[in-house]
Design a protein around this motif. Structure first.
Motif, PDB file in Angstrom:
ATOM      1  N   ASP A   1       0.903  -1.248   0.131  1.00 21.47           N
ATOM      2  CA  ASP A   1      -0.058  -0.172   0.011  1.00 21.47           C
ATOM      3  C   ASP A   1       1.012   1.100  -0.017  1.00 21.47           C
ATOM      4  O   ASP A   1       1.956   1.284   0.803  1.00 21.47           O
ATOM      5  CB  ASP A   1      -0.958  -0.016   1.311  1.00 21.47           C
ATOM      6  CG  ASP A   1      -2.008  -1.094   1.010  1.00 21.47           C
ATOM      7  OD1 ASP A   1      -2.220  -1.438   0.002  1.00 21.47           O
ATOM      8  OD2 ASP A   1      -2.552  -1.407   2.144  1.00 21.47           O
ATOM      9  N   TYR A   2       0.477   2.084  -0.746  1.00 17.30           N
ATOM     10  CA  TYR A   2       1.038   3.626  -0.851  1.00 17.30           C
ATOM     11  C   TYR A   2       0.061   4.512  -0.395  1.00 17.30           C
ATOM     12  O   TYR A   2      -1.182   4.702  -0.914  1.00 17.30           O
ATOM     13  CB  TYR A   2       1.601   3.857  -2.349  1.00 17.30           C
ATOM     14  CG  TYR A   2       2.631   2.882  -2.846  1.00 17.30           C
ATOM     15  CD1 TYR A   2       4.007   3.381  -2.487  1.00 17.30           C
ATOM     16  CD2 TYR A   2       2.435   1.583  -3.457  1.00 17.30           C
ATOM     17  CE1 TYR A   2       4.828   2.403  -2.926  1.00 17.30           C
ATOM     18  CE2 TYR A   2       3.364   0.919  -3.568  1.00 17.30           C
ATOM     19  CZ  TYR A   2       4.711   1.040  -3.311  1.00 17.30           C
ATOM     20  OH  TYR A   2       5.618   0.403  -3.778  1.00 17.30           O
ATOM     21  N   PHE A   3       0.470   5.441   0.702  1.00 14.56           N
ATOM     22  CA  PHE A   3      -0.403   6.419   1.185  1.00 14.56           C
ATOM     23  C   PHE A   3      -0.143   7.851   0.487  1.00 14.56           C
ATOM     24  O   PHE A   3       1.028   8.019   0.445  1.00 14.56           O
ATOM     25  CB  PHE A   3      -0.439   6.553   2.734  1.00 14.56           C
ATOM     26  CG  PHE A   3      -0.672   5.369   3.622  1.00 14.56           C
ATOM     27  CD1 PHE A   3      -1.258   4.372   2.969  1.00 14.56           C
ATOM     28  CD2 PHE A   3      -0.032   5.206   4.584  1.00 14.56           C
ATOM     29  CE1 PHE A   3      -1.679   3.136   3.767  1.00 14.56           C
ATOM     30  CE2 PHE A   3      -0.422   4.035   5.625  1.00 14.56           C
ATOM     31  CZ  PHE A   3      -1.122   3.177   4.963  1.00 14.56           C
TER      32      PHE A   3
ATOM     33  N   GLU B   1      -1.409  -5.597 -10.033  1.00 10.21           N
ATOM     34  CA  GLU B   1      -2.425  -4.612 -10.370  1.00 10.21           C
ATOM     35  C   GLU B   1      -2.546  -3.447  -9.485  1.00 10.21           C
ATOM     36  O   GLU B   1      -2.376  -3.454  -8.100  1.00 10.21           O
ATOM     37  CB  GLU B   1      -3.937  -5.543 -10.140  1.00 10.21           C
ATOM     38  CG  GLU B   1      -5.176  -4.858 -10.458  1.00 10.21           C
ATOM     39  CD  GLU B   1      -6.172  -5.898 -10.002  1.00 10.21           C
ATOM     40  OE1 GLU B   1      -7.257  -5.790 -10.552  1.00 10.21           O
ATOM     41  OE2 GLU B   1      -6.247  -6.819  -8.993  1.00 10.21           O
ATOM     42  N   ALA B   2      -3.133  -2.499 -10.226  1.00 11.80           N
ATOM     43  CA  ALA B   2      -2.671  -1.168  -9.420  1.00 11.80           C
ATOM     44  C   ALA B   2      -4.444  -0.584  -8.995  1.00 11.80           C
ATOM     45  O   ALA B   2      -5.281  -0.464 -10.049  1.00 11.80           O
ATOM     46  CB  ALA B   2      -2.245   0.114 -10.056  1.00 11.80           C
ATOM     47  N   LEU B   3      -4.872  -0.506  -7.520  1.00 13.11           N
ATOM     48  CA  LEU B   3      -6.039  -0.128  -7.276  1.00 13.11           C
ATOM     49  C   LEU B   3      -5.978   0.831  -6.230  1.00 13.11           C
ATOM     50  O   LEU B   3      -4.947   1.098  -5.342  1.00 13.11           O
ATOM     51  CB  LEU B   3      -6.890  -1.481  -6.621  1.00 13.11           C
ATOM     52  CG  LEU B   3      -6.679  -2.702  -7.187  1.00 13.11           C
ATOM     53  CD1 LEU B   3      -7.173  -3.924  -6.318  1.00 13.11           C
ATOM     54  CD2 LEU B   3      -7.897  -2.420  -8.381  1.00 13.11           C
ATOM     55  N   LEU B   4      -7.016   1.635  -6.380  1.00 12.64           N
ATOM     56  CA  LEU B   4      -7.069   2.766  -5.354  1.00 12.64           C
ATOM     57  C   LEU B   4      -8.365   2.099  -4.292  1.00 12.64           C
ATOM     58  O   LEU B   4      -9.144   1.627  -4.733  1.00 12.64           O
ATOM     59  CB  LEU B   4      -7.762   4.001  -5.754  1.00 12.64           C
ATOM     60  CG  LEU B   4      -8.197   5.172  -4.704  1.00 12.64           C
ATOM     61  CD1 LEU B   4      -6.805   5.810  -4.251  1.00 12.64           C
ATOM     62  CD2 LEU B   4      -8.947   6.136  -5.410  1.00 12.64           C
TER      63      LEU B   4
ATOM     64  N   ILE C   1      -3.398   3.682  -2.483  1.00 12.82           N
ATOM     65  CA  ILE C   1      -3.221   2.990  -3.580  1.00 12.82           C
ATOM     66  C   ILE C   1      -2.360   1.591  -3.110  1.00 12.82           C
ATOM     67  O   ILE C   1      -1.419   1.436  -2.537  1.00 12.82           O
ATOM     68  CB  ILE C   1      -2.183   3.522  -4.458  1.00 12.82           C
ATOM     69  CG1 ILE C   1      -2.895   5.187  -4.880  1.00 12.82           C
ATOM     70  CG2 ILE C   1      -1.863   2.680  -5.696  1.00 12.82           C
ATOM     71  CD1 ILE C   1      -1.554   6.013  -5.376  1.00 12.82           C
ATOM     72  N   ARG C   2      -3.124   0.544  -3.707  1.00 14.34           N
ATOM     73  CA  ARG C   2      -2.853  -0.924  -3.375  1.00 14.34           C
ATOM     74  C   ARG C   2      -2.407  -1.668  -4.888  1.00 14.34           C
ATOM     75  O   ARG C   2      -2.946  -1.725  -5.796  1.00 14.34           O
ATOM     76  CB  ARG C   2      -3.938  -1.592  -2.776  1.00 14.34           C
ATOM     77  CG  ARG C   2      -3.532  -3.065  -2.735  1.00 14.34           C
ATOM     78  CD  ARG C   2      -4.082  -3.910  -1.914  1.00 14.34           C
ATOM     79  NE  ARG C   2      -4.071  -3.545  -0.500  1.00 14.34           N
ATOM     80  CZ  ARG C   2      -4.882  -3.728   0.574  1.00 14.34           C
ATOM     81  NH1 ARG C   2      -5.883  -4.638   0.352  1.00 14.34           N
ATOM     82  NH2 ARG C   2      -4.741  -3.353   1.673  1.00 14.34           N
TER      83      ARG C   2
END
Length: 186
Positions: free
Chosen positions: A115-117, A136-139, A162-163
């Motif tokens: 996860d990116y904050f 896979e890039a998900l919000l 962002i995961r």
């Protein structure tokens, strides 16, 4: 005659004492009833019961918010430190002034996701590009959005998570290396 007078006198005393006892018992009973009525009346007119329960509920809700804020601050502190490491997640990212791109090169995914904050403002747009097709890039916060469908426009100032998740057809390697570019435009 003396015996008769003493009997009458005794009867009068007995009758008088019974009357006094009866009156004192009645008086005691009346005092108890009045006291009970006063207690019931004061409790029924007092708004303290609902106010106390509302205050307790409000206090409990405030404590939950404080706990959530503390947990969020701890997570953000950990994520700020993790941003300096390639193999620790979650990470707190910040956009440099005058630069729209946040690039992370040679990141390492140890678990199934990272996860990116980001704290973004309303009206900004965010897009994520990963060099590895197995990721896979998900919000995931504050709403769900798949970046494979394009960029996302931020609705309000908030924490955005962002995961990047492994979505490959084979078993994930123990340490999966990738590059990610996050573009934030105003």
């Amino acid at each position: 005659m003396k015996g008769f007078r003493s009997i009458i006198s005794g009867a009068r005393r007995f009758n008088l004492s019974n009357t006094l006892n009866s009156q004192s018992n009645t008086l005691r009973l009346m005092l108890v009833v009045v006291a009970i009525l006063l207690v019931l009346l004061s409790n029924s007119c007092s708004p303290e019961m609902p106010t106390d329960s509302q205050a307790d509920a409000s206090l409990a809700q405030q404590k939950q918010l404080e706990v959530a804020n503390i947990e969020d601050n701890i997570t953000n502190s950990y994520a700020r430190l993790a941003a300096n490491r390639a193999d620790i997640c979650p990470k707190l990212l910040q956009k440099d002034m005058g630069n729209n791109d946040i690039k992370r090169v040679a990141e390492v995914m140890v678990n199934d996701y990272c996860d990116y904050f980001l704290y973004l403002e309303a009206g900004q747009r965010i897009d994520v590009d990963v060099d590895n097709r197995q990721i896979e890039a998900l919000l995931i916060v504050p709403t769900m959005h798949n970046f494979a469908n394009g960029e996302y426009q931020v609705a309000s100032y908030d924490k955005h998570v962002i995961r990047l998740a492994y979505n490959g057809a084979t078993y994930k390697p123990e340490r999966l290396s990738y590059d990610v570019a996050i573009t934030v435009t105003d």
